[in-house]
Design an enzyme around this catalytic site. Structure first.
Site, short mmCIF file in Angstrom:
data_model
loop_
_atom_site.label_atom_id
_atom_site.label_comp_id
_atom_site.label_asym_id
_atom_site.label_seq_id
_atom_site.Cartn_x
_atom_site.Cartn_y
_atom_site.Cartn_z
N ALA A 14 30.38 66.34 32.49
CA ALA A 14 30.59 65.50 33.82
C ALA A 14 29.12 65.00 34.45
O ALA A 14 28.96 64.47 35.38
CB ALA A 14 31.11 66.37 34.85
N ASN A 108 16.54 76.22 31.73
CA ASN A 108 17.46 75.91 30.72
C ASN A 108 17.79 76.77 29.35
O ASN A 108 18.68 76.67 28.84
CB ASN A 108 17.21 74.36 30.35
N ASP A 162 12.88 58.62 21.30
CA ASP A 162 11.56 58.31 20.88
C ASP A 162 11.57 57.22 19.79
O ASP A 162 10.84 56.54 19.93
CB ASP A 162 10.77 59.50 20.56
N HIS A 190 9.74 66.34 21.29
CA HIS A 190 10.24 65.34 22.33
C HIS A 190 9.29 65.57 23.55
O HIS A 190 9.97 66.23 24.58
CB HIS A 190 11.78 65.44 22.55
P1 NAD Z 1 23.09 65.70 34.79
O1 NAD Z 1 22.36 66.65 35.64
O2 NAD Z 1 23.56 64.44 35.08
O3 NAD Z 1 24.07 66.24 33.95
C1 NAD Z 1 23.84 67.61 33.21
C2 NAD Z 1 25.31 68.19 33.65
O4 NAD Z 1 25.26 69.44 32.74
C3 NAD Z 1 25.83 68.74 34.87
O5 NAD Z 1 27.20 68.04 34.98
C4 NAD Z 1 25.94 70.13 35.00
O6 NAD Z 1 26.90 70.59 35.64
C5 NAD Z 1 25.93 70.51 33.40
N1 NAD Z 1 25.56 71.91 32.77
C6 NAD Z 1 24.52 72.41 33.44
N2 NAD Z 1 24.58 73.79 32.88
C7 NAD Z 1 25.43 73.64 31.83
C8 NAD Z 1 26.18 74.66 31.02
N3 NAD Z 1 25.60 75.67 30.86
N4 NAD Z 1 27.35 74.34 30.25
C9 NAD Z 1 27.77 73.22 30.42
N5 NAD Z 1 27.34 72.14 31.44
C10 NAD Z 1 26.19 72.36 32.13
O7 NAD Z 1 21.92 65.66 33.46
P2 NAD Z 1 21.55 64.47 32.64
O8 NAD Z 1 20.85 63.56 33.11
O9 NAD Z 1 22.93 64.15 31.82
O10 NAD Z 1 20.67 65.33 31.48
C11 NAD Z 1 21.10 66.38 30.63
C12 NAD Z 1 20.01 66.68 29.99
O11 NAD Z 1 19.63 65.85 28.86
C13 NAD Z 1 18.70 67.18 30.87
O12 NAD Z 1 18.11 68.41 30.33
C14 NAD Z 1 17.75 65.96 30.28
O13 NAD Z 1 16.34 66.48 30.49
C15 NAD Z 1 18.09 65.83 29.25
N6 NAD Z 1 17.71 64.70 28.32
C16 NAD Z 1 17.46 64.73 26.93
C17 NAD Z 1 16.90 63.46 26.32
C18 NAD Z 1 16.23 63.55 25.00
O14 NAD Z 1 15.98 62.52 24.55
N7 NAD Z 1 16.13 64.51 24.28
C19 NAD Z 1 16.96 62.14 27.23
C20 NAD Z 1 17.54 62.12 28.44
C21 NAD Z 1 17.86 63.53 29.08
C1 LMR Z 2 13.60 61.12 28.24
O1 LMR Z 2 12.83 61.22 27.37
O2 LMR Z 2 13.83 60.05 29.12
C2 LMR Z 2 14.38 62.26 28.72
O3 LMR Z 2 13.78 63.44 27.91
C3 LMR Z 2 14.28 62.64 30.14
C4 LMR Z 2 12.80 63.19 30.38
O4 LMR Z 2 12.77 64.22 31.31
O5 LMR Z 2 11.92 62.52 30.12
#
Ligand code: NAD
Ligand code: LMR
Length: 328
Positions: A14, A108, A162, A190
């Site tokens: 969600a 996390n 990336d 990352h």
């Molecule tokens: P968000 O806060 O919009 O959504 C995260 C969702 O995860 C929320 O709905 C929350 O309720 C749910 N959640 C939290 N803990 C949970 C659990 N234990 N089990 C199931 N659901 C859980 O965040 P977002 O913008 O969707 O980002 C999610 C993650 O992805 C963040 O950690 C963000 O930093 C990461 N991210 C990584 C990359 C990448 O390149 N690797 C890129 C963008 C974002």
């Molecule tokens: C990104 O690279 O956009 C994500 O990992 C979110 C962040 O925290 O930078």
């Protein structure tokens, strides 16, 4: 004859990324336009999150996707991951302005111990796992170490965003279309220490390095732009990247499942020792994919500057890894 549906688990369903991801999975963009999917969606038990998840599922219903063969809402990874063939671990806290991704480890990290254990217990033995939640490499490492009965190589971390960012910057620099650029790599974590490496890149078969060999641009523009792009997006949008992150997750899983036809992409994968990276460190490598598997591109020459960059990102990853020993 139509294919048997596969099970795709998505955590944080969600959330922002979830909202940009699920509709594309259900429309066949990830696993192919002939592959029905059953979505197994996980959110925290919190009433608001579960209600929001129901809303997303109502919208998925309203799309009448022909490939959506089923959909389930879960609040427990032990049920969400049952028999799952693909698991996209997105759910976790994103960072806010001024934070580094590694700071999220304390918040996390524990999520991925529990989810790794649940995958170990109930997922398909061939499950392909992509960790998106930050810090993605170390969270993927935690999940992998928490799932000793599953093959370690089935756990991967997302560096594709990336990779795509680097492609886009190179396309802008050269004025050439993204599709013409091949053989790019992003090494390591990352995080801002990642090393986006265009030494082997070609454009329509011609070496990019032969077109321009601009060390100052590489060091002072290209690497910082790619490395700090996530922070720049948070600064501009007030929220972390979502649509581009979902897009990268689709690219990563599609290529892993369906193959890259010899092209290089970047995946964070447990090291097999290649390039002197200690085994099991979850490291961004250039890979090719075929037959539902990936292979690290080995034997590339590493010059002094590249080695320095690789050492730096490795040291950071090892530091993160040391910091999560208590979770394993
Ligand atoms: P968000 O806060 O919009 O959504 C995260 C969702 O995860 C929320 O709905 C929350 O309720 C749910 N959640 C939290 N803990 C949970 C659990 N234990 N089990 C199931 N659901 C859980 O965040 P977002 O913008 O969707 O980002 C999610 C993650 O992805 C963040 O950690 C963000 O930093 C990461 N991210 C990584 C990359 C990448 O390149 N690797 C890129 C963008 C974002
Ligand atoms: C990104 O690279 O956009 C994500 O990992 C979110 C962040 O925290 O930078």
């Amino acid at each position: 004859m139509s294919k048997k549906p596969v099970r795709v688990a998505v955590t944080g369903a969600a959330g922002q990324i979830g909202y940009a991801l699920l509709f594309r999975i259900a429309s066949g963009e990830m696993l192919g336009k002939d592959q029905p999917v059953i979505l197994q969606l996980l959110e925290i038990p919190d009433e608001k999150a579960q209600k929001a998840l129901k809303g997303v599922m109502m919208e998925l219903d309203d799309c009448a996707f022909p490939l959506l063969a089923g959909m389930e809402a879960h609040s427990d990874p032990m049920t969400a991951f049952k028999d799952t063939d693909y698991a996209l671990l997105v759910g976790s806290r994103p960072r806010g302005p001024g934070m580094e991704r590694a700071e999220l480890l304390a918040i996390n990290g524990a999520i991925f111990t529990a989810q790794g254990k649940a995958l170990n217990a109930v997922a398909s033995r061939n499950v392909k796992v992509l960790v998106v939640g930050n810090p993605a490499n170390t969270n993927a490492y935690i999940a992998m170490k928490s799932a000793p009965d599953l093959p370690a190589r089935n756990f991967t971390a997302m560096l594709r965003l990336d990779h795509n960012r680097a492609l886009s910057q190179l396309a802008a620099k050269t004025g050439q279309p993204v599709a013409s650029i091949k053989n790019l790599a992003v090494w390591g974590n990352h995080s801002p220490t990642m090393y986006a490496d265009y030494r082997f890149a070609t454009i329509d078969g011609a070496s990019v390095k032969d077109m321009f060999n601009d060390h100052a641009w590489n060091k002072d523009v290209f690497l910082p732009t790619v490395g700090k792009r996530g922070a720049a997006i948070i600064e501009a949008r007030g929220l972390s990247s979502a649509a581009s992150a979902a897009n990268a997750a689709i690219d990563h899983m599609r290529d892993w499942a369906l193959g890259t036809g010899g092209a290089w992409v970047t995946m964070g994968v447990p090291s097999n020792g290649a390039y002197g990276i200690p085994k099991e460190v979850m490291f961004g490598y250039p890979v090719t994919c075929s037959g539902g598997d990936y292979q690290i591109v080995e034997g590339l020459p590493i010059d002094a500057f590249s080695q320095e960059c690789i050492n730096k990102t490795l040291a950071e990853l090892q530091g993160e890894q040391d910091g999560v020993r208590h979770l394993l």
